[in-house]
Design a protein around this motif. Structure first.
Motif, mmCIF file in Angstrom:
data_model
loop_
_atom_site.group_PDB
_atom_site.id
_atom_site.type_symbol
_atom_site.label_atom_id
_atom_site.label_comp_id
_atom_site.label_asym_id
_atom_site.label_seq_id
_atom_site.Cartn_x
_atom_site.Cartn_y
_atom_site.Cartn_z
ATOM 1 N N ASN A 1 43.211 36.493 34.819
ATOM 2 C CA ASN A 1 42.556 37.465 33.939
ATOM 3 C C ASN A 1 42.924 37.207 32.487
ATOM 4 O O ASN A 1 42.073 37.291 31.600
ATOM 5 C CB ASN A 1 42.996 38.884 34.300
ATOM 6 C CG ASN A 1 42.268 39.401 35.511
ATOM 7 O OD1 ASN A 1 41.248 38.840 35.897
ATOM 8 N ND2 ASN A 1 42.790 40.433 36.111
ATOM 9 N N GLU B 1 41.086 34.285 31.227
ATOM 10 C CA GLU B 1 39.665 34.610 31.073
ATOM 11 C C GLU B 1 39.418 35.530 29.888
ATOM 12 O O GLU B 1 38.301 35.604 29.366
ATOM 13 C CB GLU B 1 39.125 35.234 32.365
ATOM 14 C CG GLU B 1 38.861 34.190 33.438
ATOM 15 C CD GLU B 1 38.777 34.785 34.834
ATOM 16 O OE1 GLU B 1 38.832 36.016 34.966
ATOM 17 O OE2 GLU B 1 38.664 33.987 35.791
ATOM 18 N N LYS C 1 32.918 40.899 34.060
ATOM 19 C CA LYS C 1 32.518 39.483 34.044
ATOM 20 C C LYS C 1 31.301 39.256 34.942
ATOM 21 O O LYS C 1 31.125 39.954 35.942
ATOM 22 C CB LYS C 1 33.676 38.616 34.544
ATOM 23 C CG LYS C 1 34.888 38.745 33.662
ATOM 24 C CD LYS C 1 36.121 38.210 34.344
ATOM 25 C CE LYS C 1 37.345 38.677 33.585
ATOM 26 N NZ LYS C 1 38.567 38.494 34.345
ATOM 27 N N GLY D 1 40.791 41.239 41.447
ATOM 28 C CA GLY D 1 42.044 40.616 41.031
ATOM 29 C C GLY D 1 43.133 41.628 40.732
ATOM 30 O O GLY D 1 44.214 41.593 41.336
HETATM 31 MG MG MG Z 1 40.362 38.668 37.804
#
Ligand code: MG
Ligand code: ADP
Length: 412
Positions: free
Chosen positions: A322, A325, A371, A378
Protein backbone atom coordinates in the motif's frame (compact mmCIF):
# COMPACT_ATOMS: atom_id res chain seq x y z
CA UNK A 1 -33.44 -2.75 56.29
CA UNK A 2 -31.38 -0.72 53.87
CA UNK A 3 -28.26 -2.64 54.80
CA UNK A 4 -30.15 -5.86 54.15
CA UNK A 5 -31.23 -4.56 50.77
CA UNK A 6 -27.68 -3.55 50.00
CA UNK A 7 -26.47 -7.07 50.73
CA UNK A 8 -29.05 -8.36 48.28
CA UNK A 9 -28.06 -5.91 45.55
CA UNK A 10 -24.32 -6.31 45.89
CA UNK A 11 -24.03 -9.77 44.30
CA UNK A 12 -25.90 -8.49 41.25
CA UNK A 13 -23.50 -5.69 40.63
CA UNK A 14 -20.65 -8.09 41.11
CA UNK A 15 -22.34 -10.48 38.67
CA UNK A 16 -22.63 -7.64 36.17
CA UNK A 17 -18.93 -6.97 36.48
CA UNK A 18 -17.47 -10.47 36.64
CA UNK A 19 -19.95 -12.82 35.11
CA UNK A 20 -21.31 -11.42 31.95
CA UNK A 21 -18.19 -11.49 29.85
CA UNK A 22 -17.60 -15.13 30.64
CA UNK A 23 -20.68 -16.91 29.38
CA UNK A 24 -19.02 -20.31 28.79
CA UNK A 25 -19.33 -21.61 32.30
CA UNK A 26 -20.42 -25.07 33.10
CA UNK A 27 -24.03 -24.91 34.31
CA UNK A 28 -23.31 -27.23 37.22
CA UNK A 29 -20.50 -25.05 38.50
CA UNK A 30 -22.47 -21.85 38.15
CA UNK A 31 -25.44 -23.28 40.04
CA UNK A 32 -23.08 -24.18 42.87
CA UNK A 33 -21.60 -20.69 42.72
CA UNK A 34 -25.08 -19.18 42.78
CA UNK A 35 -25.97 -21.27 45.82
CA UNK A 36 -22.83 -20.15 47.64
CA UNK A 37 -23.42 -16.51 46.77
CA UNK A 38 -27.03 -16.83 47.97
CA UNK A 39 -25.85 -18.44 51.19
CA UNK A 40 -23.28 -15.75 51.87
CA UNK A 41 -25.84 -13.05 51.11
CA UNK A 42 -28.33 -14.66 53.49
CA UNK A 43 -25.61 -14.94 56.11
CA UNK A 44 -24.87 -11.23 55.90
CA UNK A 45 -28.58 -10.43 56.07
CA UNK A 46 -28.88 -12.56 59.22
CA UNK A 47 -25.89 -10.84 60.80
CA UNK A 48 -27.50 -7.41 60.48
CA UNK A 49 -31.21 -7.84 61.17
CA UNK A 50 -33.52 -4.84 61.30
CA UNK A 51 -36.54 -4.23 63.48
CA UNK A 52 -39.86 -2.70 62.67
CA UNK A 53 -40.81 -2.28 66.30
CA UNK A 54 -38.41 -2.82 69.14
CA UNK A 55 -38.12 -6.44 70.06
CA UNK A 56 -39.04 -7.93 66.70
CA UNK A 57 -35.91 -8.62 64.73
CA UNK A 58 -36.34 -9.49 61.11
CA UNK A 59 -34.11 -10.07 58.13
CA UNK A 60 -34.39 -10.80 54.43
CA UNK A 61 -32.63 -14.16 54.39
CA UNK A 62 -35.51 -15.81 52.54
CA UNK A 63 -35.07 -13.56 49.53
CA UNK A 64 -31.75 -15.07 48.41
CA UNK A 65 -33.15 -18.52 49.08
CA UNK A 66 -36.19 -17.89 46.89
CA UNK A 67 -34.03 -16.41 44.14
CA UNK A 68 -31.47 -19.20 44.23
CA UNK A 69 -34.26 -21.73 43.93
CA UNK A 70 -35.81 -19.86 41.02
CA UNK A 71 -32.61 -19.33 39.05
CA UNK A 72 -30.36 -22.17 40.16
CA UNK A 73 -32.80 -24.99 40.90
CA UNK A 74 -32.59 -27.47 43.76
CA UNK A 75 -28.80 -27.64 43.99
CA UNK A 76 -28.39 -23.89 44.46
CA UNK A 77 -31.35 -23.80 46.82
CA UNK A 78 -29.97 -26.65 48.92
CA UNK A 79 -26.61 -24.94 49.31
CA UNK A 80 -28.20 -21.65 50.33
CA UNK A 81 -30.66 -23.40 52.64
CA UNK A 82 -27.95 -25.40 54.38
CA UNK A 83 -25.88 -22.26 54.97
CA UNK A 84 -28.96 -20.52 56.40
CA UNK A 85 -29.76 -23.48 58.62
CA UNK A 86 -26.20 -23.79 59.86
CA UNK A 87 -26.11 -20.15 60.84
CA UNK A 88 -29.54 -20.43 62.43
CA UNK A 89 -28.55 -23.50 64.44
CA UNK A 90 -25.41 -21.73 65.58
CA UNK A 91 -27.46 -18.76 66.72
CA UNK A 92 -29.85 -21.06 68.56
CA UNK A 93 -32.91 -19.81 70.40
CA UNK A 94 -36.60 -20.63 70.10
CA UNK A 95 -36.87 -19.62 66.44
CA UNK A 96 -34.91 -22.61 65.08
CA UNK A 97 -37.86 -24.93 64.30
CA UNK A 98 -39.71 -22.06 62.71
CA UNK A 99 -36.75 -21.46 60.40
CA UNK A 100 -36.66 -25.13 59.40
CA UNK A 101 -40.35 -25.02 58.69
CA UNK A 102 -40.07 -21.95 56.46
CA UNK A 103 -37.12 -23.35 54.52
CA UNK A 104 -39.08 -26.55 53.94
CA UNK A 105 -41.98 -24.42 52.73
CA UNK A 106 -39.65 -22.69 50.29
CA UNK A 107 -38.77 -26.02 48.70
CA UNK A 108 -42.40 -27.02 48.71
CA UNK A 109 -43.36 -23.81 46.94
CA UNK A 110 -40.58 -24.24 44.44
CA UNK A 111 -41.72 -27.80 43.74
CA UNK A 112 -45.13 -26.50 42.79
CA UNK A 113 -43.81 -23.96 40.27
CA UNK A 114 -40.57 -25.60 39.14
CA UNK A 115 -42.02 -27.54 36.25
CA UNK A 116 -43.66 -24.59 34.62
CA UNK A 117 -40.83 -22.18 35.38
CA UNK A 118 -38.75 -22.57 32.19
CA UNK A 119 -41.77 -21.73 30.03
CA UNK A 120 -42.54 -18.46 31.73
CA UNK A 121 -41.63 -15.09 30.32
CA UNK A 122 -39.76 -12.67 32.49
CA UNK A 123 -42.76 -10.77 33.96
CA UNK A 124 -44.28 -14.09 34.96
CA UNK A 125 -41.04 -15.13 36.56
CA UNK A 126 -40.97 -11.95 38.58
CA UNK A 127 -44.54 -12.56 39.71
CA UNK A 128 -43.66 -16.14 40.61
CA UNK A 129 -40.69 -15.01 42.69
CA UNK A 130 -42.80 -12.46 44.53
CA UNK A 131 -45.49 -15.06 45.09
CA UNK A 132 -42.88 -17.43 46.47
CA UNK A 133 -41.65 -14.83 48.93
CA UNK A 134 -45.21 -13.95 50.00
CA UNK A 135 -45.84 -17.62 50.51
CA UNK A 136 -42.81 -17.75 52.79
CA UNK A 137 -44.11 -14.79 54.79
CA UNK A 138 -47.41 -16.60 55.11
CA UNK A 139 -45.56 -19.71 56.25
CA UNK A 140 -43.78 -17.74 58.96
CA UNK A 141 -47.05 -16.32 60.18
CA UNK A 142 -48.80 -19.70 60.09
CA UNK A 143 -46.04 -21.31 62.08
CA UNK A 144 -46.14 -18.61 64.72
CA UNK A 145 -49.88 -19.02 64.88
CA UNK A 146 -49.65 -22.78 65.30
CA UNK A 147 -47.27 -22.38 68.23
CA UNK A 148 -48.95 -19.52 70.05
CA UNK A 149 -52.53 -19.32 68.89
CA UNK A 150 -53.08 -16.13 70.88
CA UNK A 151 -50.69 -14.32 68.53
CA UNK A 152 -53.27 -14.46 65.82
CA UNK A 153 -55.43 -12.09 67.83
CA UNK A 154 -52.54 -9.79 68.54
CA UNK A 155 -53.05 -6.89 66.19
CA UNK A 156 -49.44 -5.74 66.57
CA UNK A 157 -48.16 -9.10 65.41
CA UNK A 158 -50.51 -9.18 62.45
CA UNK A 159 -49.54 -5.68 61.44
CA UNK A 160 -45.86 -6.56 61.67
CA UNK A 161 -46.36 -9.71 59.66
CA UNK A 162 -48.14 -7.82 56.93
CA UNK A 163 -45.44 -5.18 56.88
CA UNK A 164 -42.76 -7.82 56.73
CA UNK A 165 -44.54 -9.63 53.93
CA UNK A 166 -44.74 -6.38 51.99
CA UNK A 167 -41.06 -5.63 52.54
CA UNK A 168 -39.96 -9.13 51.60
CA UNK A 169 -42.20 -9.12 48.54
CA UNK A 170 -40.91 -5.75 47.39
CA UNK A 171 -37.30 -6.75 47.92
CA UNK A 172 -37.84 -9.91 45.89
CA UNK A 173 -39.56 -7.92 43.20
CA UNK A 174 -36.64 -5.45 42.95
CA UNK A 175 -34.03 -8.17 42.83
CA UNK A 176 -35.76 -10.39 40.29
CA UNK A 177 -36.55 -7.35 38.20
CA UNK A 178 -32.85 -6.50 38.07
CA UNK A 179 -31.90 -10.08 37.36
CA UNK A 180 -34.33 -10.23 34.47
CA UNK A 181 -32.90 -6.98 33.10
CA UNK A 182 -29.39 -8.37 33.35
CA UNK A 183 -30.45 -11.56 31.58
CA UNK A 184 -32.18 -9.58 28.86
CA UNK A 185 -29.16 -7.32 28.34
CA UNK A 186 -26.83 -10.26 28.13
CA UNK A 187 -29.01 -11.93 25.54
CA UNK A 188 -29.22 -8.67 23.61
CA UNK A 189 -25.48 -8.33 23.62
CA UNK A 190 -25.05 -11.83 22.29
CA UNK A 191 -27.53 -11.09 19.54
CA UNK A 192 -25.74 -7.89 18.65
CA UNK A 193 -22.42 -9.67 18.32
CA UNK A 194 -24.06 -12.35 16.25
CA UNK A 195 -25.64 -9.85 13.90
CA UNK A 196 -22.35 -7.97 13.55
CA UNK A 197 -20.72 -11.21 12.51
CA UNK A 198 -23.53 -11.96 10.08
CA UNK A 199 -23.18 -8.54 8.56
CA UNK A 200 -19.48 -9.03 8.09
CA UNK A 201 -20.04 -12.44 6.55
CA UNK A 202 -22.55 -11.13 4.07
CA UNK A 203 -20.30 -8.22 3.16
CA UNK A 204 -17.46 -10.64 2.67
CA UNK A 205 -19.56 -12.99 0.59
CA UNK A 206 -20.59 -10.09 -1.62
CA UNK A 207 -17.05 -8.92 -2.14
CA UNK A 208 -15.64 -12.41 -2.65
CA UNK A 209 -18.08 -13.18 -5.38
CA UNK A 210 -17.56 -9.79 -6.95
CA UNK A 211 -13.79 -9.93 -6.78
CA UNK A 212 -13.44 -13.50 -7.97
CA UNK A 213 -15.88 -13.11 -10.79
CA UNK A 214 -13.83 -10.42 -12.52
CA UNK A 215 -10.68 -12.44 -13.09
CA UNK A 216 -12.75 -15.46 -14.01
CA UNK A 217 -14.61 -13.52 -16.67
CA UNK A 218 -11.36 -12.19 -18.05
CA UNK A 219 -9.82 -15.66 -18.12
CA UNK A 220 -12.87 -17.03 -19.83
CA UNK A 221 -12.56 -14.36 -22.51
CA UNK A 222 -8.95 -15.21 -23.24
CA UNK A 223 -9.60 -18.93 -23.38
CA UNK A 224 -12.46 -18.31 -25.74
CA UNK A 225 -10.13 -16.32 -27.99
CA UNK A 226 -7.62 -19.17 -27.91
CA UNK A 227 -10.21 -21.29 -29.76
CA UNK A 228 -9.53 -19.15 -32.79
CA UNK A 229 -7.28 -21.36 -35.02
CA UNK A 230 -5.78 -18.50 -36.96
CA UNK A 231 -4.20 -16.89 -33.91
CA UNK A 232 -0.45 -16.31 -34.11
CA UNK A 233 1.58 -18.26 -31.63
CA UNK A 234 2.88 -15.04 -30.03
CA UNK A 235 -0.64 -13.87 -29.30
CA UNK A 236 -1.50 -17.31 -28.11
CA UNK A 237 1.33 -17.21 -25.54
CA UNK A 238 0.34 -13.70 -24.49
CA UNK A 239 -3.28 -14.71 -23.95
CA UNK A 240 -2.31 -17.80 -22.00
CA UNK A 241 -0.03 -15.66 -19.90
CA UNK A 242 -2.78 -13.13 -19.21
CA UNK A 243 -5.29 -15.86 -18.42
CA UNK A 244 -2.88 -17.43 -15.96
CA UNK A 245 -2.21 -14.07 -14.37
CA UNK A 246 -5.89 -13.50 -13.83
CA UNK A 247 -6.31 -16.95 -12.34
CA UNK A 248 -3.44 -16.22 -9.96
CA UNK A 249 -5.21 -13.06 -8.99
CA UNK A 250 -8.40 -14.95 -8.22
CA UNK A 251 -6.39 -17.41 -6.20
CA UNK A 252 -4.68 -14.70 -4.20
CA UNK A 253 -8.00 -13.04 -3.47
CA UNK A 254 -9.37 -16.28 -2.14
CA UNK A 255 -6.31 -16.92 0.00
CA UNK A 256 -6.54 -13.38 1.34
CA UNK A 257 -10.09 -14.06 2.39
CA UNK A 258 -9.14 -17.30 4.02
CA UNK A 259 -6.41 -15.49 5.90
CA UNK A 260 -8.94 -13.01 7.06
CA UNK A 261 -11.52 -15.58 8.02
CA UNK A 262 -8.97 -17.64 9.93
CA UNK A 263 -6.64 -15.23 11.58
CA UNK A 264 -6.07 -17.60 14.48
CA UNK A 265 -2.44 -18.41 14.66
CA UNK A 266 -1.76 -22.09 14.79
CA UNK A 267 1.94 -22.37 15.44
CA UNK A 268 3.00 -19.55 17.69
CA UNK A 269 6.70 -18.93 17.62
CA UNK A 270 9.00 -16.15 18.67
CA UNK A 271 9.66 -13.95 15.65
CA UNK A 272 12.63 -11.69 15.36
CA UNK A 273 11.14 -8.43 14.13
CA UNK A 274 14.44 -7.35 12.59
CA UNK A 275 14.68 -10.49 10.46
CA UNK A 276 11.06 -10.37 9.38
CA UNK A 277 11.27 -6.74 8.31
CA UNK A 278 14.52 -7.38 6.44
CA UNK A 279 13.05 -10.20 4.47
CA UNK A 280 9.89 -8.21 3.79
CA UNK A 281 12.04 -5.41 2.46
CA UNK A 282 13.86 -7.93 0.26
CA UNK A 283 10.59 -9.23 -1.11
CA UNK A 284 9.37 -5.72 -1.82
CA UNK A 285 12.56 -4.32 -3.35
CA UNK A 286 11.75 -5.17 -7.00
CA UNK A 287 8.30 -3.65 -6.68
CA UNK A 288 9.72 -0.59 -4.96
CA UNK A 289 12.41 -0.08 -7.58
CA UNK A 290 9.82 -0.30 -10.29
CA UNK A 291 8.03 2.63 -8.64
CA UNK A 292 11.18 4.63 -7.84
CA UNK A 293 10.74 4.05 -4.15
CA UNK A 294 13.67 3.81 -1.73
CA UNK A 295 13.38 1.51 1.23
CA UNK A 296 15.14 2.48 4.45
CA UNK A 297 15.40 0.35 7.57
CA UNK A 298 16.06 1.52 11.13
CA UNK A 299 15.90 -1.59 13.24
CA UNK A 300 16.85 -2.43 16.76
CA UNK A 301 18.20 -5.88 17.50
CA UNK A 302 16.51 -8.46 19.66
CA UNK A 303 12.87 -7.41 19.42
CA UNK A 304 10.85 -10.60 19.69
CA UNK A 305 7.11 -10.97 19.15
CA UNK A 306 4.86 -14.02 19.26
CA UNK A 307 3.21 -14.96 16.00
CA UNK A 308 3.30 -16.99 12.83
CA UNK A 309 6.04 -16.18 10.41
CA UNK A 310 4.10 -16.31 7.15
CA UNK A 311 1.20 -14.29 8.44
CA UNK A 312 3.34 -11.63 10.04
CA UNK A 313 5.27 -11.25 6.79
CA UNK A 314 2.07 -11.10 4.85
CA UNK A 315 0.87 -8.29 7.07
CA UNK A 316 4.08 -6.33 6.53
CA UNK A 317 3.97 -7.00 2.80
CA UNK A 318 0.41 -5.72 2.59
CA UNK A 319 1.31 -2.51 4.39
CA UNK A 320 4.45 -2.05 2.30
CA UNK A 321 2.55 -2.66 -0.90
CA UNK A 322 0.00 0.00 0.00
CA UNK A 323 2.77 2.40 0.92
CA UNK A 324 4.50 1.91 -2.42
CA UNK A 325 1.23 2.21 -4.28
CA UNK A 326 0.62 5.50 -2.48
CA UNK A 327 3.80 6.91 -4.04
CA UNK A 328 3.33 6.77 -7.81
CA UNK A 329 5.96 9.47 -8.28
CA UNK A 330 8.46 7.75 -6.08
CA UNK A 331 9.46 8.42 -2.50
CA UNK A 332 10.73 6.68 0.58
CA UNK A 333 9.30 3.72 2.39
CA UNK A 334 10.79 3.41 5.85
CA UNK A 335 10.54 0.65 8.38
CA UNK A 336 11.50 1.23 11.97
CA UNK A 337 11.36 -1.19 14.85
CA UNK A 338 12.44 -0.84 18.41
CA UNK A 339 11.61 -0.98 22.05
CA UNK A 340 9.64 1.91 23.47
CA UNK A 341 7.83 2.49 26.70
CA UNK A 342 4.65 0.93 25.33
CA UNK A 343 6.45 -2.22 24.20
CA UNK A 344 7.80 -3.24 20.84
CA UNK A 345 6.85 -0.69 18.22
CA UNK A 346 7.05 -1.15 14.47
CA UNK A 347 6.39 1.69 12.05
CA UNK A 348 5.77 1.51 8.33
CA UNK A 349 6.00 5.01 6.88
CA UNK A 350 5.69 6.40 3.40
CA UNK A 351 5.99 9.81 1.82
CA UNK A 352 3.00 9.26 -0.42
CA UNK A 353 -0.45 10.61 -1.04
CA UNK A 354 -1.77 10.31 2.49
CA UNK A 355 -5.38 9.94 3.52
CA UNK A 356 -8.10 12.11 5.01
CA UNK A 357 -9.46 11.25 8.43
CA UNK A 358 -12.55 9.67 6.87
CA UNK A 359 -10.40 7.44 4.71
CA UNK A 360 -8.31 6.39 7.70
CA UNK A 361 -11.48 5.46 9.56
CA UNK A 362 -12.62 3.30 6.69
CA UNK A 363 -9.37 1.39 6.50
CA UNK A 364 -9.72 -2.26 7.35
CA UNK A 365 -13.32 -2.55 6.27
CA UNK A 366 -13.69 -5.05 3.48
CA UNK A 367 -14.08 -3.80 -0.03
CA UNK A 368 -12.86 -0.28 0.65
CA UNK A 369 -10.38 0.63 -2.04
CA UNK A 370 -9.53 3.70 -4.06
CA UNK A 371 -7.59 1.75 -6.65
CA UNK A 372 -8.80 0.46 -10.01
CA UNK A 373 -7.51 -3.01 -9.38
CA UNK A 374 -7.74 -2.77 -5.61
CA UNK A 375 -9.51 -5.35 -3.50
CA UNK A 376 -9.72 -3.48 -0.23
CA UNK A 377 -8.43 -6.60 1.46
CA UNK A 378 -4.83 -5.70 2.17
CA UNK A 379 -5.36 -3.59 5.24
CA UNK A 380 -8.20 -5.77 6.45
CA UNK A 381 -5.96 -8.84 6.44
CA UNK A 382 -3.10 -6.90 8.00
CA UNK A 383 -5.33 -5.67 10.82
CA UNK A 384 -6.75 -9.08 11.57
CA UNK A 385 -3.29 -10.63 11.69
CA UNK A 386 -2.05 -7.99 14.11
CA UNK A 387 -5.15 -8.50 16.20
CA UNK A 388 -4.54 -12.24 16.32
CA UNK A 389 -0.99 -11.50 17.47
CA UNK A 390 -2.47 -9.36 20.27
CA UNK A 391 -0.92 -6.23 18.86
CA UNK A 392 -2.44 -2.88 18.11
CA UNK A 393 -2.31 -0.88 14.97
CA UNK A 394 -2.78 2.86 14.70
CA UNK A 395 -2.54 5.17 11.74
CA UNK A 396 -1.54 8.77 11.30
CA UNK A 397 -1.74 10.32 7.90
CA UNK A 398 -1.72 13.70 6.29
CA UNK A 399 -2.72 14.45 2.74
CA UNK A 400 0.23 14.97 0.42
CA UNK A 401 2.81 14.24 3.09
CA UNK A 402 2.45 10.58 3.83
CA UNK A 403 1.16 7.92 6.14
CA UNK A 404 2.50 6.10 9.15
CA UNK A 405 1.21 2.72 10.33
CA UNK A 406 2.27 2.07 13.91
CA UNK A 407 2.09 -1.48 15.23
CA UNK A 408 2.53 -1.89 18.97
CA UNK A 409 3.03 -5.13 20.85
CA UNK A 410 2.61 -4.40 24.50
CA UNK A 411 5.20 -6.06 26.63
CA UNK A 412 3.53 -8.31 29.17
MG1 MG B 1 -3.42 -3.02 -0.64
P1 ADP C 1 -6.22 -2.10 -1.88
O1 ADP C 1 -4.74 -1.90 -1.70
O2 ADP C 1 -6.54 -3.34 -2.62
O3 ADP C 1 -6.92 -0.89 -2.41
P2 ADP C 1 -6.19 -2.04 0.95
O4 ADP C 1 -7.11 -2.57 2.00
O5 ADP C 1 -4.78 -2.52 0.99
O6 ADP C 1 -6.84 -2.34 -0.44
O7 ADP C 1 -6.21 -0.48 1.07
C1 ADP C 1 -7.44 0.20 1.07
C2 ADP C 1 -7.27 1.62 0.68
O8 ADP C 1 -6.64 2.35 1.71
C3 ADP C 1 -6.42 1.87 -0.53
O9 ADP C 1 -7.18 1.76 -1.71
C4 ADP C 1 -5.91 3.27 -0.31
O10 ADP C 1 -6.84 4.22 -0.76
C5 ADP C 1 -5.85 3.40 1.18
N1 ADP C 1 -4.48 3.25 1.69
C6 ADP C 1 -3.97 2.16 2.32
N2 ADP C 1 -2.69 2.37 2.69
C7 ADP C 1 -2.37 3.61 2.27
C8 ADP C 1 -1.17 4.44 2.37
N3 ADP C 1 -0.05 3.96 2.93
N4 ADP C 1 -1.23 5.68 1.88
C9 ADP C 1 -2.36 6.15 1.31
N5 ADP C 1 -3.50 5.45 1.18
C10 ADP C 1 -3.52 4.19 1.66
Amino acid sequence: LLINLMFLMLPMFLAQVFWIDRPNRKPRRSSIALGLIGGVTAFFCMMVPFHLTSGYFLDLRMVPLAICLMYGGYSSGLITASIIMMVRLYQGGPGVPSSFFVVACAFLGYMVISRRLPKWTSPNKIIAAVALSLWLSAATLTYAWMIHSDIFYNSLHIRLSLQFAAIQGTATWIITYFIEIIIKNTALRGMLEQSKKMQLVSELAASVSHEVRNPLTVTRGFIQMLKNESLSSEKRTAYIHLALEELDRAESIISDFLNFAKPQLRRLEALDVLQEIRSTADIMTPYATMNQVNITLTLEEGCLVQGEKDKFRQCLVNLAKNAIEAMPEGGTLSFTAGREQAGIVIRVMDTGAGMTKEQVDRLGTPYYSTKDKGTGLGTMVAFSIIQAMKGRISITSSIGKGTCFTITFHST
